[in-house]
Structures are given as C-alpha cells and as structure tokens.
Write an enzyme that holds these catalytic residues in place. Structure first.
Site, short mmCIF file in Angstrom:
data_model
loop_
_atom_site.label_atom_id
_atom_site.label_comp_id
_atom_site.label_asym_id
_atom_site.label_seq_id
_atom_site.Cartn_x
_atom_site.Cartn_y
_atom_site.Cartn_z
N ASP A 114 0.86 -1.17 0.00
CA ASP A 114 0.00 0.00 0.00
C ASP A 114 0.91 1.23 0.00
O ASP A 114 1.82 1.31 0.81
CB ASP A 114 -0.84 -0.01 1.29
CG ASP A 114 -2.26 0.42 1.06
OD1 ASP A 114 -2.44 1.53 0.53
OD2 ASP A 114 -3.18 -0.34 1.42
N ASP A 216 -3.21 4.55 -2.23
CA ASP A 216 -4.33 5.02 -1.41
C ASP A 216 -4.89 6.33 -1.96
O ASP A 216 -4.13 7.23 -2.31
CB ASP A 216 -3.80 5.22 0.02
CG ASP A 216 -4.90 5.45 1.03
OD1 ASP A 216 -5.73 4.56 1.20
OD2 ASP A 216 -4.92 6.53 1.64
N GLU A 279 -6.59 3.30 -5.85
CA GLU A 279 -7.87 3.29 -5.12
C GLU A 279 -8.66 4.52 -5.56
O GLU A 279 -8.24 5.65 -5.32
CB GLU A 279 -7.64 3.35 -3.61
CG GLU A 279 -8.96 3.21 -2.86
CD GLU A 279 -9.02 3.85 -1.48
OE1 GLU A 279 -9.89 3.47 -0.69
OE2 GLU A 279 -8.20 4.76 -1.20
N HIS A 340 -11.22 -3.45 3.10
CA HIS A 340 -11.19 -3.14 4.53
C HIS A 340 -12.00 -1.91 4.90
O HIS A 340 -11.97 -1.48 6.04
CB HIS A 340 -9.73 -2.96 4.96
CG HIS A 340 -9.10 -1.79 4.27
ND1 HIS A 340 -8.85 -1.77 2.91
CD2 HIS A 340 -8.72 -0.58 4.73
CE1 HIS A 340 -8.33 -0.60 2.59
NE2 HIS A 340 -8.24 0.13 3.67
N ASP A 341 -12.67 -1.31 3.92
CA ASP A 341 -13.46 -0.10 4.19
C ASP A 341 -14.96 -0.33 4.04
O ASP A 341 -15.75 0.57 4.34
CB ASP A 341 -13.05 1.02 3.22
CG ASP A 341 -11.65 1.54 3.47
OD1 ASP A 341 -11.24 1.58 4.64
OD2 ASP A 341 -10.97 1.91 2.49
C1 NOJ Z 1 -8.42 4.87 2.09
C2 NOJ Z 1 -8.15 3.67 2.93
O1 NOJ Z 1 -8.61 2.53 2.25
C3 NOJ Z 1 -8.84 3.87 4.24
O2 NOJ Z 1 -8.79 2.73 5.05
C4 NOJ Z 1 -8.19 5.04 4.93
O3 NOJ Z 1 -8.85 5.31 6.14
C5 NOJ Z 1 -8.25 6.28 4.03
N1 NOJ Z 1 -7.79 5.99 2.71
C6 NOJ Z 1 -7.38 7.37 4.56
O4 NOJ Z 1 -6.04 6.99 4.39
#
Ligand code: NOJ
Length: 549
Positions: A114, A216, A279, A340-341
C-alpha cells in the site's frame, strides 16, 4: 498441499502468454493486523503472514496486497505513516519483510504494498518541521492557509471523516488541510520536493523486490490551487455522511492529478513487471480516465462498482455493460467484491448469494481482487461499543469499519487460530461454524468453490483473456458468455432464492456443466434449458457449440 508446492502455470495461449501477471492473476488483500499473530500480542504481523502463505497457495491466488505495514502512530491503523521506509514494530522488522517477500517469491506469489502518498501522520518528521514555523523549508510540503477574512477555516472543504478539513495551528496562526483525520495532514503534491520524496520511497521498496503498489486515495492527491469552495450537493439528504453536503469538485479528481500519476507510473516502470493500482471511488466515466493518456496512468484503477450495487440481475448487467463500454482501448478491467473499508460481501448479499458473488467475481473479464476471509464467507461483525477501534465511528456513527476487519477465522479453536491472545478486534461469534479448517474438509463449502473457480480460471483462456458477452438479465437471472476462440463458457447466475430456468432453442444450447456453485452437478449435460436452483450459479462449457460468438 505441501508448502513448497508451486502453482500450475496459467493456461497457455498466445494472449495469456503475452499478458502480464496482473492481468491473468488473482489478487488477495491482507489486512495485516487481522491475518495471523505470530508473537502473541493479539495483532497480526509479518511473520504470521509468512506462516500462512500456504493458504494463499492452496487457494490459488497469484498476488497478495498488504494494507500499510509502515511505522505509524496507528491513528488510522497505518494509513497515517510516520516513516515510509520502515516497518512498524507491531508488524515486525525490515528483515521480516525481506524474509516474507523472499518466501512469497519462492512460492510464485507477487507482493503488492500500500502506498499512501496523499497524507502522512501528523507525527511524521516532515510535518513536524513544516508546522514549526511559517519560514520552515518544509512549510510548503503540506497545505497551509490563512484563516478566512472573517476568521475560521479558509474555505468550506470537508473531511471525509467528518467536520471541516482544516485544522488550526495556534503556534503559526494558519490552518492545514486534512482530507481524513486531523492526524493525517495532506501533503502538497504541487511541491516537486514532495513528489521526489515519495518517489524515492517507492524506489526503496521496488528495489527490495515488491511487485507494485496499491495507491491510497489516488484521486485525492491534487487539490485546487485557487482553493475555491466546493459547491453544495443538491442531492444531499438528511442521514447522508456529513461530507456529502458538498460536491468534492475542488478537492479531488482534479485534472492535474493525471500528470502526477503519470510520474508515479514512470517510477514503477523503471523496474520490470511491476503494477500500479489506484484506489478510486468515482463514477465509471471518471474512473476510466485513470488509465491515463496512452495508458500511462495506473494499470488498474480499482473498480468498486460491485461494492455498493443493489443485488439485482439487471442492475449488475447494466453496470458491467457500462464499465466494459467505458474502458479505453487496451485498458484492462478489474473487479473488487470486498475491502477493509466496506461491509463484508457475505453480509451485504447474504451467505447464500456469497457463492453466486464469488462466481461472478471470478468469471467476469478482468483481474479479481479477493478480500481476506471472503473466500470462507466471513461476515460483518457487530463490534460492541467498548471494543470499537476505528476512529471514524465517533464522527460517522454506523460507518466504522471494524466489522469487516476482524481476525481471520482459521479454525474452531480458541481465537480461531488467529492468536493465543485476545485479538485486537473481537472475533465473529460464528467462527466455530465459519472457518477455514471446516471448509477445507467440506467439498461443498464456499472455500472449495472459490478454489475450483480460481483453478478453472487458470486453465481457461476464455476466462483469462476471452471476450465478455452479455446474454440475458431478467428477473433474478444473469447470463453472460466468455469466449476465446473455441473455448466458450456460459455463466448463468440465479440472484434470487427461487428456482429458475431459461430455455434456448434446443439445437443452439448443448453443453456440459463445469461448476455449480453448490459443487454437485459436475459434467451434467445441459440441453436447451438451463435449470438453476435458488441461489445457484453455474459455469457451462459450450466449447462445441456454434451459436455463441
Ligand atoms: C483509504 C483507505 O482505504 C482507508 O482505510 C483510509 O482510512 C483512508 N484511505 C485514509 O487513508
């Protein structure tokens, strides 16, 4: 399968032979805190991941992507980096990382890290130096602005994690911008020094052998240089997350971001066979711009359209069609079902449909990404208030992400085999029923289905590199074909719980069932009519047929 056993080579045909690994492979996302704890502190770590690599080999995936493992105060669990070129002691050491990558490579697995270039931790030495004074040589490394003339934040920009995106620094009398937590100040990507510093960090890991990066919030990296207010969102409704009150016109997806991404891509291209994944949560017509001019952007702009879709055949058929139609010439597709989000797929669509979802993910055209635990149907966990860890649960109640980050359910023993200690997040109460050990022994399990589908993918030119042809989306039925020369497959998915059938003129449909999502109809002839039970998906071999293009 023995630990040393290497995977079969993918099906060989001219297209797949030319295709890079990130087109023919399956990516597996690991959330390192929750995969395997090797030192008994209740938090997963790199040695734990190394111990569990045989699982990835048995599953049949090609690459693992690790959510951040770098030194961090962990305000956002590693997405707040303190040192871009070191491993957080919680996860291990650089030596552990080198050992992990060495073992992974020996087993034929690629390793993707990442990269978090949009922001650092507020504890990062760069930010400490930047905030020390207005004259600091690193002042310009972050985004500092005077208060608005009437006092208060410089403009109406909002943090994705709630409240204004501007935090006031009393000592220097200015505000700094943070798209996420105040503990995650945004870097100023208009500064050539910032760019150079992050590119050096990328090279550090590329030289160590990593096979690429998942970047990210890549669409956030550049902000408006005139700091214009974001317009109000006319579609905002009570109950929506507060930051949706404005349209992020000036804070994300700026035209200049593509120049930055092209630079990042050139860094990755200094090394051979590496991948750059972005992402990006954007509507499809904006998303595809991230392939870049002449495909010089990211190789794979993550396609999250399945994460939030209504689970309806026509809705899904439409989103696939729109995505396929929007792809630039040569742009390689990809699909994501969980991360994970977002809430776990098995909870979004239900345990029964999770099988159908797996079949969809693994038979669509493009690179699939599997989130750890989704291969066994791990469910969203209702984390009790006293165990909540995700800071955004405070500012965006109900949107906390702990429920999809709980420990991997390896077996039915204490703590599901994840750790000898109490895990950092509670385990799912279902871990004794839903766990890898149990599913390994059950030929009809979701896990065995996912394995079969991955194996089928590897051996099928149609699935690896064939065309996608929509056939039917009606009621609960979704039908499409994948074809590469004489290798032709029909995929029939029943997105509902009632049995269904579809009939073709009998001379046009004669095939053989390869995989039912229930695992029990191998080699069944299919003549004229496809019968599906409720919640069943089927892959049908039509290689001797002529009707399908
Ligand atoms: C995206 C990430 O996937 C997430 O988990 C994170 O909280 C935010 N970016 C901020 O870095």
């Amino acid at each position: 399968m023995a630990f040393h056993e290497m995977r079969d080579q993918p099906a060989s045909n001219d297209a797949t032979q030319r295709a890079p690994w990130w087109q023919t492979g399956v990516i597996y996302q690991i959330y390192p805190r929750s995969f395997q704890d090797s030192n008994g502190d209740g938090v997963g770590d790199l040695r734990g991941i190394a111990q569990r690599l045989p699982h990835l080999i048995e599953l049949g995936v090609d690459a693992l992507w690790l959510s951040p493992i770098f030194t961090s105060p962990m305000a956002d669990f590693g997405y707040d980096i303190f040192d871009y070129t070191d491993i957080d002691p919680l996860f291990g050491t650089l030596a552990d990382f080198d050992a992990l990558i060495e073992t992974a490579h020996r087993l034929g697995l690629k390793v993707i890290l990442d990269l978090v270039p949009n922001h650092t931790s507020d504890q990062h030495p760069w930010f400490k130096e930047s905030r020390a004074s207005r004259q600091s040589p690193k002042r310009n490394w972050y985004i500092w602005r005077d208060p608005s003339p009437g006092g208060g934040p410089p403009n109406n920009w909002l943090s994705d994690f709630g409240g204004s995106a501007w935090a006031y620094d009393r000592q220097t009398g200015q505000y700094y911008y943070h798209a996420f937590l105040a503990a995650q100040p945004d870097l100023n990507w208009r500064s050539p020094e910032v760019r150079a510093a992050i590119y050096d960090a990328m090279r550090f890991w590329l030289r160590r052998g990593v096979d690429g990066f998942r970047v990210d919030v890549i669409w956030h990296v550049v902000k408006d240089d005139q700091f214009r207010d974001n317009p109000a969102n006319p579609n905002f409704q009570a109950g929506n997350p507060a930051h949706h009150a404005v349209v992020p016109l000036y804070t994300a997806d700026r035209p200049e971001v593509h120049d930055v991404i092209a630079e990042m891509r050139r860094v990755v291209d200094e090394f051979s066979s590496r991948v750059l994944i972005g992402e990006i949560y954007l509507p499809v017509e904006r998303l595809v711009a991230y392939y870049g001019r002449d495909l010089g952007g990211v190789h794979l702009p993550f396609n999250f359209s399945l994460l939030g879709t209504r689970w309806h055949a026509r809705t899904i058929a439409k989103l696939i069609d729109e995505y396929e139609a929007a792809l630039p010439a040569g742009g390689w597709p990809n699909w994501v079902l969980g991360n994970h989000d977002r809430p776990r797929v098995a909870s979004r669509v239900g345990a029964e449909q999770a099988r159908v979802a797996a079949m969809l993910l693994l038979t669509l055209r493009g690179t699939p990404t599997i989130y750890y635990g989704d291969e066994i149907g791990m469910q969203q966990v209702a984390v009790p208030p006293d165990r909540i860890r995700d800071p955004i649960e405070n500012t965006l109640p109900g949107l906390g992400r702990d429920g999809c980050r709980t420990p991997m359910q390896w077996d039915g023993t204490a703590n599901a085999g994840f750790s000898p200690a109490e895990p950092w997040l509670p385990l799912s109460s279902t871990f004794r029923e839903i766990n890898l050990a149990g599913e390994r022994d059950d030929d009809t399990s979701l896990y065995q289905l996912v394995r079969r589908l991955i194996r089928l993918r590897r051996s099928s030119p149609a699935l690896l590199s064939g065309s996608y042809q929509p056939l039917l989306a009606s009621g609960d039925l979704l039908l499409y074909a994948r074809a590469w020369r004489r290798d032709r497959l029909l995929i029939a998915l029943n997105l509902g719980s009632e049995p269904t059938a579809v009939t073709f003129p009998s001379h046009t449909l004669a095939g053989r069932l390869l995989v039912s999502s229930f695992g029990d109809r191998d080699d069944e002839p299919v003549l004229g009519t496809i019968h599906l039970r409720g919640d069943e998906g089927a892959v049908i071999d039509l290689s001797d047929q002529t009707i399908l293009p």
